[in-house]
Design a protein around this motif. Structure first.
Motif, PDB file in Angstrom:
ATOM      1  N   HIS A  65       0.838  -1.250  -0.001  1.00  0.00           N
ATOM      2  CA  HIS A  65       0.145   0.080   0.098  1.00  0.00           C
ATOM      3  C   HIS A  65       0.919   1.032   0.043  1.00  0.00           C
ATOM      4  O   HIS A  65       1.763   1.332   0.850  1.00  0.00           O
ATOM      5  N   ALA A  66       0.662   2.110  -0.855  1.00  0.00           N
ATOM      6  CA  ALA A  66       1.184   3.522  -1.031  1.00  0.00           C
ATOM      7  C   ALA A  66       0.003   4.728  -0.748  1.00  0.00           C
ATOM      8  O   ALA A  66      -0.871   4.515  -1.421  1.00  0.00           O
ATOM      9  N   PHE A  67       0.289   5.617   0.303  1.00  0.00           N
ATOM     10  CA  PHE A  67      -0.529   6.615   0.659  1.00  0.00           C
ATOM     11  C   PHE A  67      -0.171   7.903   0.274  1.00  0.00           C
ATOM     12  O   PHE A  67       1.147   7.961   0.248  1.00  0.00           O
ATOM     13  N   TYR A  68      -1.259   8.855   0.031  1.00  0.00           N
ATOM     14  CA  TYR A  68      -0.894  10.060  -0.315  1.00  0.00           C
ATOM     15  C   TYR A  68      -1.989  11.051   0.214  1.00  0.00           C
ATOM     16  O   TYR A  68      -3.152  10.542   0.403  1.00  0.00           O
ATOM     17  N   PRO A  69      -1.560  12.194   0.431  1.00  0.00           N
ATOM     18  CA  PRO A  69      -2.542  13.117   1.006  1.00  0.00           C
ATOM     19  C   PRO A  69      -3.547  13.653  -0.019  1.00  0.00           C
ATOM     20  O   PRO A  69      -4.479  14.272   0.303  1.00  0.00           O
ATOM     21  N   ASP A  70      -3.380  13.682  -1.320  1.00  0.00           N
ATOM     22  CA  ASP A  70      -4.147  14.154  -2.253  1.00  0.00           C
ATOM     23  C   ASP A  70      -5.097  13.092  -2.751  1.00  0.00           C
ATOM     24  O   ASP A  70      -4.689  11.847  -2.509  1.00  0.00           O
ATOM     25  N   ASP A  71      -6.251  13.425  -3.581  1.00  0.00           N
ATOM     26  CA  ASP A  71      -7.120  12.318  -3.962  1.00  0.00           C
ATOM     27  C   ASP A  71      -7.334  12.503  -5.272  1.00  0.00           C
ATOM     28  O   ASP A  71      -8.303  12.153  -5.925  1.00  0.00           O
ATOM     29  N   ASP A  72      -6.256  13.090  -6.109  1.00  0.00           N
ATOM     30  CA  ASP A  72      -6.152  13.171  -7.558  1.00  0.00           C
ATOM     31  C   ASP A  72      -5.429  11.909  -8.297  1.00  0.00           C
ATOM     32  O   ASP A  72      -4.004  12.139  -8.154  1.00  0.00           O
ATOM     33  N   ALA A  73      -6.136  11.011  -8.674  1.00  0.00           N
ATOM     34  CA  ALA A  73      -5.397   9.979  -9.445  1.00  0.00           C
ATOM     35  C   ALA A  73      -4.749  10.513 -10.728  1.00  0.00           C
ATOM     36  O   ALA A  73      -3.796   9.671 -10.939  1.00  0.00           O
ATOM     37  N   SER A  74      -5.045  11.615 -11.194  1.00  0.00           N
ATOM     38  CA  SER A  74      -4.417  12.007 -12.428  1.00  0.00           C
ATOM     39  C   SER A  74      -2.997  12.293 -12.525  1.00  0.00           C
ATOM     40  O   SER A  74      -2.296  12.208 -13.587  1.00  0.00           O
ATOM     41  N   THR A  75      -2.395  12.470 -11.323  1.00  0.00           N
ATOM     42  CA  THR A  75      -1.155  12.709 -11.025  1.00  0.00           C
ATOM     43  C   THR A  75      -0.209  11.534 -10.687  1.00  0.00           C
ATOM     44  O   THR A  75       0.799  11.681 -10.397  1.00  0.00           O
TER      45      THR A  75
END
Length: 484
Positions: A130-140
């Protein structure tokens, strides 16, 4: 977060991981280093790896903001687990859409998106990355999916080599090699039947294919003990295979009535001896004080000692009743209720043996939230962790007990400055009767039951416990309980 994956850093870091493997490193240290390499290369805020066994999963490695979850069990029936183990092998998921409490915990920590990939061998899931990100924009997410999938495949390869993995000995790789293995379709007809399955059941491949299983099929992720017509017992687990077709994988092993009785007896002896030790130690300590220092004690001191002995004797009687009831009826002990963790820690420290208590440095912040659990069991947990720290560290060094909280949990840590624990042993240390090297048993005697009991007690209260090496030398044991 970078717009694309830093391939140069990824390749360089992966090269260092390969050098570790070539130099003889195996298991958890290699896995942890691999996660350290991946996180910055794909611009993740944190990463985690969950290892799955037939009866469930556990977070065994993490980086960044996910390190708090190391040691946390993952139920096979949790909605989030079911979601991750089905569907595409690699998924980009908005965290607020993950069912169950895990999604809310991640959102509370500022994590909005997760890229997850299953590590699979021959259709069997050994874990998930699992890799976690603070944004919710999958386009990046340029390159993120591919890298996470690739690293998950690398980890699966490590499991296929069985070099220090699985961390827990009942992982699906071991089950597939050593146990009976069947794959059944939607109608319950057998599509695959391995040689071990024929040996366990006495039914050949020809007698089994395209027919129903010769035993009940438990719900996915659950375990069933079943008695065969010839009187033998088998332990059965099942799980869904990813992809179309609604196939289910079933593993089973041969056990016997005597083995089950021996396991129950050993467990009862282990739990009984450890649960009873704390009140017995306190009673003996006060009795010795009265015997050896009677003339120098005041009447108030004598009455206080007698009062404590009486209280502990009553507690001892209650413990015996609870243990006997649990052994005969198979029910856990007291229900979980909110309690003051800070007060409970202070009381538990006061009950520690004198020599150990003198080494303890307790730091509990004011206003610590209430924890949800069984207050009476905290003395047992702290005594075991404190005794472990005392055993493996020099007598003139402090044992530090600290507490803190976050939005979901209340926790405390027991840290020593002793010989430390090797990274590959942080999970094995919780196995029953396990002690590090053979030399440990000679230099540090014991039955190897304390940490096993601690994990059992804590997880019965929906908490979890983990170990890790302490920076500068020593070991840190951390217990987390839900907020009350």
């Amino acid at each position: 977060m970078p717009d694309r994956t830093d391939l140069a850093a990824l390749i360089t870091g992966h090269g260092r991981v390969i050098e570790m493997i070539n130099s003889g490193e195996v298991g958890l240290p290699v896995l942890a280093q691999l996660l350290q390499v991946v996180q910055p290369a794909i611009g993740a805020a944190s990463t985690a790896f969950v290892e799955f066994a037939p009866t469930g999963g556990r977070v065994i490695a993490a980086t960044g903001g996910a390190e708090w979850a190391v040691g946390r069990p993952v139920s096979p029936t949790d909605p989030a687990t079911v979601c991750l183990l089905s569907g595409p092998r690699v998924r980009d998921i908005r965290v607020d859409r993950i069912p169950g409490p895990i999604g809310a915990e991640l959102v509370d920590r500022g994590l909005r998106r997760m890229v997850a990939a299953r590590a699979e061998i021959g259709g069997l899931t050994v874990g998930s990355l699992h890799a976690f990100y603070p944004d919710d924009d999958a386009s990046t997410a340029a390159g993120q999916h591919e890298v996470v999938a690739y690293i998950a495949s690398c980890i699966a390869h490590m499991y296929s080599d069985q070099s220090g993995l699985p961390v827990h000995g009942d992982g699906p790789v071991v089950a597939a090699l050593a146990d009976g293995l069947a794959v059944v379709d939607r109608e319950g007809r057998v599509r695959l039947w391995n040689p071990a399955a024929a040996q366990v059941t006495g039914r050949t491949v020809a007698e089994s294919l395209n027919r129903a299983l010769p035993f009940p099929l438990p719900p996915s992720g659950q375990v069933l003990d079943h008695r065969l017509p010839d009187g033998r017992w088998i332990k059965i687990t099942s799980g869904e295979l990813p992809g179309p077709g609604a196939l289910r994988v079933v593993t089973f092993r041969d056990i016997t009535d005597q083995q089950l009785r021996d396991q129950d007896r050993d467990l009862f002896v282990a739990v009984t001896s450890h649960e009873l030790r704390t009140p017995v130690t306190v009673i003996k300590g006060y009795a010795d004080t009265l015997t050896e220092h009677w003339d120098s004690l005041t009447d108030t001191d004598r009455r206080q000692a007698a009062r404590v002995i009486g209280q502990r004797a009553n507690e001892l009687a209650r413990l015996v009743d609870r243990l006997l009831t649990s052994a005969t009826e198979g029910r856990p002990g007291e229900p979980s209720v909110p309690f003051d963790l800070g007060e409970a820690l202070r009381a538990a420290v006061a009950d520690l043996p004198t020599d150990l208590r003198r080494r303890v440095v307790l730091d509990v912040p004011e206003g610590l939230p209430r924890a949800l659990g069984t207050r009476q069991s905290l003395t047992t947990v702290l005594t075991e962790l404190g005794t472990n720290a005392d055993k493996y560290s020099p007598p003139d060094t402090p044992i530090e007990i600290t507490a803190e909280s976050n939005e979901r949990t209340v926790s405390f840590r027991v840290a020593d400055r002793g010989i430390g624990i090797r990274p590959e042993h942080v999970e094995r240390a919780f196995d029953r009767f396990w002690q590090g090297e053979s030399g440990d048993r000679r230099g540090y005697p014991g039955a190897g039951l304390g940490l096993y009991l601690v994990r059992r007690i804590v997880e019965q209260q929906n908490g979890w416990v983990s170990l890790r090496p302490r920076a500068g030398g020593g070991t840190v044991a951390e217990v987390r309980l839900p907020r009350g």
